[in-house]
Motif scaffolding. Sequence first.
Motif, PDB file in Angstrom:
ATOM      1  N   GLU A 132       1.071  -1.214   0.014  1.00 36.11           N
ATOM      2  CA  GLU A 132      -0.134  -0.158   0.064  1.00 36.11           C
ATOM      3  C   GLU A 132       1.024   1.252   0.011  1.00 36.11           C
ATOM      4  OE1 GLU A 132      -3.224   2.096   2.703  1.00 36.11           O
ATOM      5  OE2 GLU A 132      -3.069   0.066   2.885  1.00 36.11           O
ATOM      6  N   LYS A 133       1.965   1.030   0.772  1.00 34.82           N
ATOM      7  CA  LYS A 133       2.867   2.422   0.890  1.00 34.82           C
ATOM      8  C   LYS A 133       3.762   2.712  -0.335  1.00 34.82           C
ATOM      9  CE  LYS A 133       3.603   5.109   4.232  1.00 34.82           C
ATOM     10  NZ  LYS A 133       2.971   6.173   4.309  1.00 34.82           N
ATOM     11  N   TYR A 169       1.578   4.161  -2.902  1.00 33.40           N
ATOM     12  CA  TYR A 169       1.434   5.740  -2.594  1.00 33.40           C
ATOM     13  C   TYR A 169       2.470   6.285  -2.993  1.00 33.40           C
ATOM     14  CZ  TYR A 169       1.992   9.898   0.207  1.00 33.40           C
ATOM     15  OH  TYR A 169       1.898  11.322   0.412  1.00 33.40           O
ATOM     16  N   ASP A 203       2.584   6.268  -7.111  1.00 28.09           N
ATOM     17  CA  ASP A 203       1.658   7.491  -7.442  1.00 28.09           C
ATOM     18  C   ASP A 203       2.265   8.641  -7.535  1.00 28.09           C
ATOM     19  OD1 ASP A 203      -1.021   7.895  -8.320  1.00 28.09           O
ATOM     20  OD2 ASP A 203      -1.186   8.958  -6.424  1.00 28.09           O
ATOM     21  N   ARG A 204       3.120   8.862  -6.398  1.00 26.55           N
ATOM     22  CA  ARG A 204       3.551  10.426  -6.301  1.00 26.55           C
ATOM     23  C   ARG A 204       4.409  10.493  -7.427  1.00 26.55           C
ATOM     24  NH1 ARG A 204       4.284  12.797  -0.677  1.00 26.55           N
ATOM     25  NH2 ARG A 204       4.899  14.671  -2.045  1.00 26.55           N
TER      26      ARG A 204
END
Length: 149
Positions: free
Chosen positions: A55-56, A59, A62-63
């Motif tokens: 999940e991280k 994240y 995505d950034r």
Amino acid sequence: MNNPYANSGYAKAMTAYQNTQDENLGPMEIILELYKGVIKFLRQAKSAYEADDLEKMCYWVDRVQKILEALTAHLDMEQGGKDAEFLQEFYVVLIARLGKVLDRPDTSKEFDQLIAYAMPVYERWYELTYDRVAPGKEDADVKESAHAN
């Protein structure tokens, strides 16, 4: 070098970034900070992957993708010439490889390769921004985060 962001509305698009950072940054310095962010976030994505925190990892990926998409959207292909063409291809390759990072046999190695792919562009942008070669070909923030992982 032709400015691949000339007359593209780039400054307007980066206003939000600049408002949260040092307001004395010029357009070249803002782009340099964005490249620095790409490298930093790739390293963080790799660390999250290695910690089995998908999940991280997603994240951070995505950034990176958001930065690359913004940079791509604001390229001025007419004014930027071959430099803009190079950067467009660079962004497309990074975005495509990030989209398949979990499909690679060695995801950690893929992150390392993506970082290695991005570093020369960051270093060149540093040279263009400050009209000098970066100390050790990297600035302190990028160099420090390179040794963190």
